[in-house]
Scaffold this motif. Structure first.
Motif, PDB file in Angstrom:
ATOM      1  N   THR A   1       0.991  -1.274   0.009  1.00  0.00           N
ATOM      2  CA  THR A   1      -0.045   0.137  -0.092  1.00  0.00           C
ATOM      3  C   THR A   1       0.872   1.288  -0.157  1.00  0.00           C
ATOM      4  O   THR A   1       1.826   1.352   0.790  1.00  0.00           O
ATOM      5  CB  THR A   1      -0.989  -0.155   1.325  1.00  0.00           C
ATOM      6  N   GLN A   2       0.533   2.381  -0.803  1.00  0.00           N
ATOM      7  CA  GLN A   2       1.244   3.365  -0.998  1.00  0.00           C
ATOM      8  C   GLN A   2       0.146   4.548  -0.228  1.00  0.00           C
ATOM      9  O   GLN A   2       0.904   5.283   0.520  1.00  0.00           O
ATOM     10  CB  GLN A   2       1.551   3.952  -2.270  1.00  0.00           C
ATOM     11  N   ARG A   3      -0.940   4.714  -0.567  1.00  0.00           N
ATOM     12  CA  ARG A   3      -1.635   5.763  -0.020  1.00  0.00           C
ATOM     13  C   ARG A   3      -3.371   5.351  -0.386  1.00  0.00           C
ATOM     14  O   ARG A   3      -3.406   4.666  -1.292  1.00  0.00           O
ATOM     15  CB  ARG A   3      -1.364   7.201  -0.619  1.00  0.00           C
ATOM     16  N   TRP A   4      -4.050   6.137   0.321  1.00  0.00           N
ATOM     17  CA  TRP A   4      -5.517   6.198   0.167  1.00  0.00           C
ATOM     18  C   TRP A   4      -6.121   7.213  -0.265  1.00  0.00           C
ATOM     19  O   TRP A   4      -5.690   8.197   0.315  1.00  0.00           O
ATOM     20  CB  TRP A   4      -6.308   5.523   1.666  1.00  0.00           C
ATOM     21  N   LEU A   5      -6.837   7.343  -1.068  1.00  0.00           N
ATOM     22  CA  LEU A   5      -7.826   8.679  -1.670  1.00  0.00           C
ATOM     23  C   LEU A   5      -9.255   8.408  -1.009  1.00  0.00           C
ATOM     24  O   LEU A   5     -10.007   7.432  -1.485  1.00  0.00           O
ATOM     25  CB  LEU A   5      -7.718   8.744  -2.927  1.00  0.00           C
ATOM     26  N   GLU A   6      -9.654   8.974  -0.211  1.00  0.00           N
ATOM     27  CA  GLU A   6     -11.139   8.887   0.369  1.00  0.00           C
ATOM     28  C   GLU A   6     -12.107   9.920  -0.293  1.00  0.00           C
ATOM     29  O   GLU A   6     -11.698  10.603  -1.244  1.00  0.00           O
ATOM     30  CB  GLU A   6     -11.041   9.387   1.762  1.00  0.00           C
ATOM     31  N   ASN A   7     -13.272   9.498  -0.144  1.00  0.00           N
ATOM     32  CA  ASN A   7     -14.521  10.143  -0.643  1.00  0.00           C
ATOM     33  C   ASN A   7     -14.443  10.148  -2.351  1.00  0.00           C
ATOM     34  O   ASN A   7     -15.146  11.171  -2.908  1.00  0.00           O
ATOM     35  CB  ASN A   7     -14.394  11.730  -0.146  1.00  0.00           C
TER      36      ASN A   7
ATOM     37  N   GLU B   1     -16.573   8.479  -4.583  1.00  0.00           N
ATOM     38  CA  GLU B   1     -17.722   7.710  -4.158  1.00  0.00           C
ATOM     39  C   GLU B   1     -18.136   6.643  -5.398  1.00  0.00           C
ATOM     40  O   GLU B   1     -18.202   6.799  -6.404  1.00  0.00           O
ATOM     41  CB  GLU B   1     -19.139   8.599  -4.022  1.00  0.00           C
ATOM     42  N   ASP B   2     -18.314   5.539  -4.670  1.00  0.00           N
ATOM     43  CA  ASP B   2     -18.665   4.186  -5.579  1.00  0.00           C
ATOM     44  C   ASP B   2     -17.999   4.162  -7.130  1.00  0.00           C
ATOM     45  O   ASP B   2     -18.349   3.999  -8.111  1.00  0.00           O
ATOM     46  CB  ASP B   2     -20.455   4.491  -5.896  1.00  0.00           C
ATOM     47  N   PRO B   3     -16.418   4.006  -6.688  1.00  0.00           N
ATOM     48  CA  PRO B   3     -15.800   3.586  -7.778  1.00  0.00           C
ATOM     49  C   PRO B   3     -15.851   2.368  -8.432  1.00  0.00           C
ATOM     50  O   PRO B   3     -14.911   1.566  -8.107  1.00  0.00           O
ATOM     51  CB  PRO B   3     -14.333   4.001  -7.533  1.00  0.00           C
ATOM     52  N   TYR B   4     -16.778   2.043  -9.214  1.00  0.00           N
ATOM     53  CA  TYR B   4     -16.778   0.822  -9.800  1.00  0.00           C
ATOM     54  C   TYR B   4     -15.762   0.494 -11.095  1.00  0.00           C
ATOM     55  O   TYR B   4     -14.825  -0.233 -10.885  1.00  0.00           O
ATOM     56  CB  TYR B   4     -18.248   0.640 -10.386  1.00  0.00           C
ATOM     57  N   GLN B   5     -15.926   1.092 -12.162  1.00  0.00           N
ATOM     58  CA  GLN B   5     -14.875   1.042 -13.306  1.00  0.00           C
ATOM     59  C   GLN B   5     -14.277   2.437 -13.202  1.00  0.00           C
ATOM     60  O   GLN B   5     -14.606   3.387 -12.806  1.00  0.00           O
ATOM     61  CB  GLN B   5     -15.710   0.998 -14.768  1.00  0.00           C
ATOM     62  N   LEU B   6     -13.089   2.532 -13.859  1.00  0.00           N
ATOM     63  CA  LEU B   6     -12.154   3.745 -13.649  1.00  0.00           C
ATOM     64  C   LEU B   6     -11.309   3.576 -15.068  1.00  0.00           C
ATOM     65  O   LEU B   6     -11.078   2.762 -15.647  1.00  0.00           O
ATOM     66  CB  LEU B   6     -11.435   3.764 -12.516  1.00  0.00           C
ATOM     67  N   GLY B   7     -11.052   4.939 -15.349  1.00  0.00           N
ATOM     68  CA  GLY B   7     -10.088   4.927 -16.647  1.00  0.00           C
ATOM     69  C   GLY B   7      -9.432   6.480 -16.737  1.00  0.00           C
ATOM     70  O   GLY B   7      -9.970   7.517 -16.253  1.00  0.00           O
ATOM     71  N   PHE B   8      -8.212   6.574 -17.295  1.00  0.00           N
ATOM     72  CA  PHE B   8      -7.882   7.611 -17.828  1.00  0.00           C
ATOM     73  C   PHE B   8      -8.055   7.834 -19.212  1.00  0.00           C
ATOM     74  O   PHE B   8      -8.042   6.992 -20.055  1.00  0.00           O
ATOM     75  CB  PHE B   8      -6.179   7.647 -17.784  1.00  0.00           C
ATOM     76  N   SER B   9      -8.192   9.199 -19.520  1.00  0.00           N
ATOM     77  CA  SER B   9      -8.264   9.729 -21.111  1.00  0.00           C
ATOM     78  C   SER B   9      -6.900   9.641 -21.674  1.00  0.00           C
ATOM     79  O   SER B   9      -5.835   9.592 -20.915  1.00  0.00           O
ATOM     80  CB  SER B   9      -8.662  11.081 -21.178  1.00  0.00           C
ATOM     81  N   PRO B  10      -6.640   9.186 -22.871  1.00  0.00           N
ATOM     82  CA  PRO B  10      -5.467   9.095 -23.713  1.00  0.00           C
ATOM     83  C   PRO B  10      -4.462  10.179 -23.281  1.00  0.00           C
ATOM     84  O   PRO B  10      -3.305   9.936 -23.125  1.00  0.00           O
ATOM     85  CB  PRO B  10      -5.837   8.891 -25.167  1.00  0.00           C
TER      86      PRO B  10
ATOM     87  N   TYR C   1      -6.750  15.552 -13.829  1.00  0.00           N
ATOM     88  CA  TYR C   1      -5.700  14.836 -13.393  1.00  0.00           C
ATOM     89  C   TYR C   1      -4.267  15.360 -13.647  1.00  0.00           C
ATOM     90  O   TYR C   1      -3.968  15.936 -14.820  1.00  0.00           O
ATOM     91  CB  TYR C   1      -5.664  13.485 -13.728  1.00  0.00           C
ATOM     92  N   ASP C   2      -3.600  15.775 -12.651  1.00  0.00           N
ATOM     93  CA  ASP C   2      -2.238  16.623 -12.975  1.00  0.00           C
ATOM     94  C   ASP C   2      -0.949  15.667 -12.896  1.00  0.00           C
ATOM     95  O   ASP C   2       0.101  16.073 -12.825  1.00  0.00           O
ATOM     96  CB  ASP C   2      -2.036  17.615 -12.212  1.00  0.00           C
ATOM     97  N   GLY C   3      -1.213  14.212 -12.668  1.00  0.00           N
ATOM     98  CA  GLY C   3      -0.019  13.562 -12.377  1.00  0.00           C
ATOM     99  C   GLY C   3       0.103  12.945 -11.257  1.00  0.00           C
ATOM    100  O   GLY C   3       0.814  11.861 -10.948  1.00  0.00           O
ATOM    101  N   HIS C   4      -0.506  13.480 -10.280  1.00  0.00           N
ATOM    102  CA  HIS C   4      -0.451  13.104  -8.914  1.00  0.00           C
ATOM    103  C   HIS C   4      -1.941  13.196  -8.272  1.00  0.00           C
ATOM    104  O   HIS C   4      -2.433  12.299  -7.364  1.00  0.00           O
ATOM    105  CB  HIS C   4       0.606  13.901  -7.975  1.00  0.00           C
ATOM    106  N   ASN C   5      -2.464  14.370  -8.293  1.00  0.00           N
ATOM    107  CA  ASN C   5      -3.889  14.764  -7.595  1.00  0.00           C
ATOM    108  C   ASN C   5      -4.934  14.657  -8.645  1.00  0.00           C
ATOM    109  O   ASN C   5      -4.989  14.947  -9.939  1.00  0.00           O
ATOM    110  CB  ASN C   5      -3.942  16.185  -7.142  1.00  0.00           C
ATOM    111  N   PHE C   6      -6.058  14.119  -7.993  1.00  0.00           N
ATOM    112  CA  PHE C   6      -7.324  14.096  -8.806  1.00  0.00           C
ATOM    113  C   PHE C   6      -8.249  15.177  -8.332  1.00  0.00           C
ATOM    114  O   PHE C   6      -8.650  15.121  -7.137  1.00  0.00           O
ATOM    115  CB  PHE C   6      -7.889  12.606  -8.297  1.00  0.00           C
ATOM    116  N   THR C   7      -8.718  15.894  -9.136  1.00  0.00           N
ATOM    117  CA  THR C   7      -9.679  16.877  -8.773  1.00  0.00           C
ATOM    118  C   THR C   7     -10.705  16.999  -9.212  1.00  0.00           C
ATOM    119  O   THR C   7     -11.085  16.852 -10.609  1.00  0.00           O
ATOM    120  CB  THR C   7      -8.976  18.447  -9.213  1.00  0.00           C
ATOM    121  N   LEU C   8     -11.918  16.997  -8.312  1.00  0.00           N
ATOM    122  CA  LEU C   8     -13.339  16.564  -9.050  1.00  0.00           C
ATOM    123  C   LEU C   8     -13.935  17.795  -9.993  1.00  0.00           C
ATOM    124  O   LEU C   8     -13.930  18.712  -9.456  1.00  0.00           O
ATOM    125  CB  LEU C   8     -14.429  16.318  -7.991  1.00  0.00           C
ATOM    126  N   ALA C   9     -14.173  17.425 -11.123  1.00  0.00           N
ATOM    127  CA  ALA C   9     -14.460  18.568 -12.168  1.00  0.00           C
ATOM    128  C   ALA C   9     -16.397  18.339 -11.968  1.00  0.00           C
ATOM    129  O   ALA C   9     -16.690  19.610 -12.097  1.00  0.00           O
ATOM    130  CB  ALA C   9     -14.075  18.155 -13.648  1.00  0.00           C
TER     131      ALA C   9
END
Length: 322
Positions: A82-88, A90-99, A119-127
């Motif tokens: 384990t490296q880290r956890w990202l909380e909140n 919600e309900d991440p069933y499937q996931l994917g990055f745009s090309p 996504y900036d290479g490290h952080n995920f910011t809800l749009a």
């Protein structure tokens, strides 16, 4: 988070050679399988109902989506530590990055929505959290990263989402319980696994029209490229077979039979000879020799194995399994 003892009391070593990682959705764990010996060498606790996983674009982390725990678990893709956890999340069933690696998308199967993150290479910011009924599950992106397609299992639809504006462009009916998605070369057609039927629908997505159906087997579900530039495998979860589709001719070239119940997610060995598959209904992972189309080995893992990942595969942005 400490690693639990593996099969036959073996304690995993984090400095070990590459491990294959399998998510056990029914047990909230991941199994570590030694790539050289094909032995389970450890088990790591996850959040509740880890279904899908994929590497970050730089392959430095493997993201495990825990749908019921509403979080992401980032682990070392080579060892499972384990490296880290990202909380909140919600309900991440499937996931994917745009090309282009600018967008990260999760589908909320039970919440009837998708979440779009910058996504900036490290952080995920809800749009944006975008309502999308009913039961959004699998996804595929266009190569220009402008559109993500989502299957809606209950309503039997395919939705096209404009990523720059995070809005629904259109929806179209495709059939009963659409699930896995696969874009053919050049973004020409979108293949849709019809889990409520026995075929793959070929969609001309520019004109929003099903142009062909390819009979595979009952419960056509998920896709994996065979990395030869022409063929893609589709798992038929009810028929317990895997079909090989020619992306040029859009035909089924043959079925792999003699499998355990519920083949689902698949991964290809680095030498492209072996196709690994999780058997959702059998608590096993299987190894298929693609030269003979025979199941040559099964490996006992946890309950309801789903996502599977190989460290030595080149990192990709498309979802790895559904």
């Amino acid at each position: 988070m400490a690693l639990a003892a593996g099969a036959a009391g073996i304690v995993p070593t984090l400095a070990h050679a590459n491990n294959i990682i399998v998510l056990n959705s029914g047990e909230a764990t991941l199994s570590l399988i030694d790539e050289a010996t094909h032995q389970v060498v450890g088990t790591v606790p996850t959040g509740k109902e880890p279904h899908h996983l994929m590497a970050t674009p730089d392959n430095s982390s493997l993201i495990v989506a825990n749908s019921v725990s509403n979080n992401l678990m980032l682990v070392d893709p080579k060892t499972g530590k384990t490296q880290r956890w990202l909380e909140n999340i919600e309900d991440p069933y499937q996931l994917g990055f745009s090309p282009d690696r600018k967008w990260f998308v999760t589908t909320g199967l039970r919440l009837d929505r998708i979440d779009i993150y910058g996504y900036d290479g490290h952080n995920f910011t809800l749009a944006r959290r975008l309502p999308l009924a009913v039961m959004p599950s699998h996804m595929a992106f266009t190569n220009d990263s402008k559109t993500v397609f989502i299957t809606l299992q209950v309503s039997g639809e395919l939705a096209a989402i404009d990523l720059p504006t995070q809005t629904v462009k259109w929806k179209m009916k495709v059939g009963k319980v659409p699930a896995g998605l696969w874009m053919t070369p050049g973004d020409k057609y979108l293949l849709v696994g019809m889990t409520g039927a026995d075929y793959v629908a070929v969609v001309d997505w520019r004109n929003q029209k099903v142009v062909k159906t390819i009979v595979t087997g009952n419960g056509a579900h998920n896709f994996r490229s065979l990395d030869d530039g022409r063929h893609v495998a589709v798992s038929n979860r009810v028929a317990s077979t895997i079909s090989i589709i020619d992306e040029d001719t859009l035909t089924n070239t043959g079925d792999i039979t003699g499998l355990l119940p519920g083949p689902d997610d698949m991964e290809l060995s680095a030498d492209k000879r072996y196709l690994w598959v999780t058997f959702r209904f059998a608590k096993h992972v299987g190894v298929i020799d693609l030269t003979t189309h025979k199941l040559v080995q099964t490996i006992l893992v946890g309950r309801s194995p789903h996502g599977i990942y190989f460290f030595d595969r080149a990192p990709v942005t498309a979802p790895n399994g559904a």
